[in-house]
Design an enzyme around this catalytic site. Structure first.
Site, PDB file in Angstrom:
ATOM      1  N   GLU A  87       0.785  -1.229   0.000  1.00  7.54           N
ATOM      2  CA  GLU A  87       0.000   0.000   0.000  1.00  7.54           C
ATOM      3  C   GLU A  87       0.820   1.285   0.000  1.00  7.54           C
ATOM      4  OE1 GLU A  87      -3.518   0.228  -0.053  1.00  7.54           O
ATOM      5  OE2 GLU A  87      -3.225  -1.866  -0.618  1.00  7.54           O
ATOM      6  N   SER A 499     -40.431 -26.692  51.207  1.00  7.25           N
ATOM      7  CA  SER A 499     -39.701 -27.157  52.397  1.00  7.25           C
ATOM      8  C   SER A 499     -38.226 -26.779  52.375  1.00  7.25           C
ATOM      9  CB  SER A 499     -39.835 -28.677  52.524  1.00  7.25           C
ATOM     10  OG  SER A 499     -41.188 -29.027  52.761  1.00  7.25           O
TER      11      SER A 499
END
Length: 808
Positions: A87, A499
């Site tokens: 690039e 319970s």
């Protein structure tokens, strides 16, 4: 001649001045509305937030753009070189603008008659991506050049290159080189070879066109170009070039564990993060973030360290799924998923194609019944054949919630369950003798896959497992399938514990004159609620009354009527105060039903409360998230659980001992297979709508809940003991070996005494039923059962028993 030279010089000066003036005007015109580049200097792109397990492995990710921030030092050295070669090879020489590249692009564009090439440097590309648009106009190019020049004087070259390599899109949903490395090669950017670096660098021109997962030839051709440029620039040697050209590229993506194992835990982390990172909360804590709430979670690249232990989590998910599947089967056969006509067979088999990988032992799969006889059913699954033996259908009775599966004969004729054309769930059920050599890849069209009939459960549930030492939630499961429902029943569903609430009542009693050897009357009782005038006639689960009952036995056998009488004696306010002291959130009605667990709680809250028994009297807040760090590893928050005193160590030890008795001799008997000290308590609500089991050791507290999302009876005997305790048992069987055998430590002030199970006195030589029970020093019985006593002692003992009977 002199005049000519003079005029020429003047003309040249004027032209130069006009040119300079024109350039100045152009610069002024282009720069008058330029954006500032603070956004670049304070670079904060959308990043992936990573969630870690307690051992540092990845649990999952949150993101909108798949980008992981990485420094140049965190990349393979040849990776930035590859991008520069492709690039901008003069990146470290120019001032943000490459005039040679611009002139070259200008000539190409003039020849083409339109803008075909940009000639942009990496600095210009950053400006374009972060500050300007991508439109191909000369005006934008001029602005881009000006900003690039300025940026080069504001940031270093390395900083600019770091931003570029993290910002750029490289296809397949990958932003930046780290995400691309994971997506294409299944490794980190620091681990890439030269050949792999060159391939990634070649993607910038057209990520879609050169995507190696789709267009490998084009990607490799572009890679060769990049390698050639690197050789031409003498950034690599001929030997390195040759080796890279010869390397065989293997494309694979790094596994993303998100929303697979541990999906419930991951979602709970996500929800809590969004709340914690809200702007309002951060302001209270004096913390400033670039993003808040959901944006922070999905874009800030946070590192979230959690308490989950994947060994525990996997075991918990498997245990809950099996428990819910078993519960569904106990209610009977709901019928096939679909019924097909013969003309629909081929289409179904094509749609439900099966690969060998789907035929591992235990895997579920949809199958098509093709023929049935009494002994079983022949089925098709894709291109494979299978067989469902009638033995796997024994549970397929007609549903009837009034009858337990034990009360109905097993199914022995497959024709009563399935028929040709039925589509049903089945699991691969490899016989024991074939498990070692089972190889689905070797199956041929003549092989028959052994299968078992399955049923997808409607019933739901939850499991929470917590380390009581530090509050870490090591496992959390919120339902049968996260894909079907994201509602987390472990943290969001409030249901009556039944319970399972009784240990709160009994612990209160131990601090109000009762001992494990106290005698409580188990007999019918009628209670009228003064506020509503409603009459309440509670019963024991079995519908039987046992008369005078040892306090220890009342809890171990979960006797409702004994519990209510205890609650009447010590008072509801004392019980509510104890429940709150143990961290239960309520709200609590001030009536006797509280003693039987009528106040709804979440499984995670009840688990916190039970840590009181594991910790010797104090409970601890749960911890799911241990710490939060920003993208660069700086701490944002660290979380520590807080402990809260709830009862004395002596009371906690007595209760832990009684909970062990529940497993040894009561409703928690299914956990005896663990062969180690563990306490437990079952919980069942009216009509078996909710089933619970709590398992307690000094190192791990586990809760399991089972029930329909809409309050519905689960069927006869679908109790905490049957429906919920096997889930805790199976989970604990899978993880117990990671802990040493540890019993609850006895605190000072406790004495252990052998007790007569009928009278509550000290066991005598003729005592038939004895229990070795703990007492607070000075509260233990002093009279021996069955031995002669002085008149006064005998009268005192008898009057004590009579007094208890009068009270209850």
């Amino acid at each position: 001649m002199k005049k000519f030279l003079m005029y020429g010089t003047i003309a040249m000066v004027l032209c130069a001045a006009l040119g300079a003036l024109g350039m100045s005007g152009l610069y002024w015109w282009a720069s008058k509305d330029l954006p500032g580049f603070t956004k670049i200097a304070d670079y904060r792109p959308p990043l992936v937030t990573t969630v870690y397990t307690r051992d540092g492995s990845v649990l999952g990710y949150f993101y909108r753009e798949k980008r992981f921030l990485v420094s140049l030092e965190g990349m393979a050295p040849q990776l930035p070189m590859g991008f520069l070669a492709a690039e901008d090879d003069s990146f470290y020489q120019h001032d943000g603008i490459d005039l040679r590249a611009i002139m070259r692009a200008f000539v190409k564009n003039m020849q083409a008659g339109s803008i075909k090439q940009g000639g942009s440097t990496i600095t210009q590309q950053i400006i374009k991506q972060l500050l300007l648009t991508s439109e191909k106009k000369y005006e934008r190019k001029i602005k881009e050049a000006i900003l690039a020049y300025r940026l080069e004087r504001y940031l270093s070259k390395d900083e600019i290159l770091t931003i570029y390599l993290n910002q750029i899109y490289l296809g397949a949903g990958a932003y930046g080189v780290e995400a691309a490395s994971r997506t294409y090669f299944g490794k980190h950017a620091s681990e890439l070879t030269l050949a792999e670096c060159a391939l990634l660098a070649g993607l910038t021109q057209s990520p879609s066109k050169y995507n190696p997962l789709r267009h490998v030839e084009q990607a490799v051709a572009r890679q060769h170009y990049v390698l050639g440029r690197m050789l031409e620039l003498q950034w690599i040697t001929q030997a390195e070039y040759d080796e890279a050209m010869q390397q065989e590229l293997v494309f694979k993506s790094m596994e993303d564990p998100s929303w697979q194992q541990g999906a419930w835990y991951l979602e709970e982390v996500r929800r809590r993060l969004i709340d914690f990172l809200s702007e309002e909360n951060m302001q209270k804590l004096g913390v400033t973030l670039p993003r808040y709430g959901e944006d922070a979670v999905y874009e800030s690249g946070l590192h979230i360290y959690t308490a989950v232990d994947m060994h525990h989590q996997v075991a918990a998910e498997a245990a809950l799924r099996k428990g819910l599947e078993d519960s569904s089967k106990r209610r009977g056969w709901k019928g096939p998923l679909r019924k097909l006509g013969r003309e629909e067979y081929d289409e179904f088999l094509q749609q439900e194609a099966v690969s060998p990988g789907a035929l591992e032992d235990g895997a579920w799969i949809k199958v098509l019944v093709t023929s049935v006889d009494a002994k079983g059913a022949s089925v098709r699954l894709g291109d494979y054949k299978g067989y469902l033996n009638v033995d796997s259908m024994h549970w397929c009775r007609e549903p009837n919630p009034k009858l337990a599966t034990d009360q109905v004969p097993s199914v022995k004729d497959a024709r009563k369950v399935v028929a040709a054309g039925d589509v049903v769930w089945a699991s691969v059920a490899v016989p024991k003798e074939r498990k070692d050599d089972w190889n689905p890849a070797a199956l041929t069209e003549n092989d028959v896959v052994p299968l078992a009939l399955e049923q997808y459960p409607d019933v739901q549930g939850a499991l929470v497992s917590m380390d009581p030492v530090n509050g870490d939630v090591v496992a959390l499961v919120g339902g049968y399938s996260f894909a079907d429902s994201q509602f987390n029943r472990a943290t969001q569903a409030k249901r009556q514990p039944g319970s399972a609430f009784k240990p709160i009542v009994y612990s209160t009693a131990m601090d109000n004159g009762f001992t494990p050897a106290s005698i409580v009357l188990d007999a019918p009782i009628v209670y009228t609620d003064e506020s509503t005038a409603k009459v309440w006639r509670p019963e024991n689960f079995e519908g039987v009354f046992y008369g005078p009952t040892l306090m220890r036995t009342a809890l171990v056998k979960s006797r409702n009527l004994c519990t209510i009488r205890v609650a009447q004696k010590i008072g509801i306010p004392a019980i509510v105060e104890r429940a709150k002291a143990m961290g239960l959130e309520g709200p609590f009605p001030y009536n006797l039903s509280v003693s039987l667990g009528s106040t709804a709680v979440t499984p995670i809250n009840l688990t916190e409360a039970y840590t009181t028994f594991a910790r010797g009297g104090s409970w601890i807040n749960h911890r799911i998230i241990r710490s939060i760090q920003d993208a660069w590893g700086e701490n944002i928050a660290k979380f520590e659980s807080e402990s809260h005193d709830a009862m004395s160590p002596q009371t906690a030890y007595i209760m832990a001992s009684l909970l062990k008795e529940v497993v040894r001799d009561g409703t928690g008997f299914r956990l005896k297979v663990l062969n180690r000290p563990i306490g437990g308590k079952t919980g069942t609500t009216n009509d078996e709508q909710d089933a619970w089991f709590m398992g307690v050791t000094p190192y791990l507290v586990t809760s399991a809940y089972v029930g329909f999302d809409q309050l519905t009876p689960m069927g006869k005997w679908e109790t905490g003991s049957r429906a919920a305790s096997p889930i805790v048992r199976d989970y604990r069987l899978a993880v117990e070996d990671t802990y040493p055998v540890t019993d609850f430590p006895m605190p000072p002030g406790i004495v252990q005494v052998q007790i007569d199970g009928k009278t509550g006195h000290l066991a005598g030589p003729d005592t038939e039923e004895t229990y070795f029970l703990p007492f607070k020093q000075g509260t233990q019985p002093t009279i021996t059962s069955g031995t002669p006593t002085r008149r006064g002692q005998q009268d005192d003992a008898k009057s004590g028993e009579d007094l208890l009977k009068q009270m209850f």
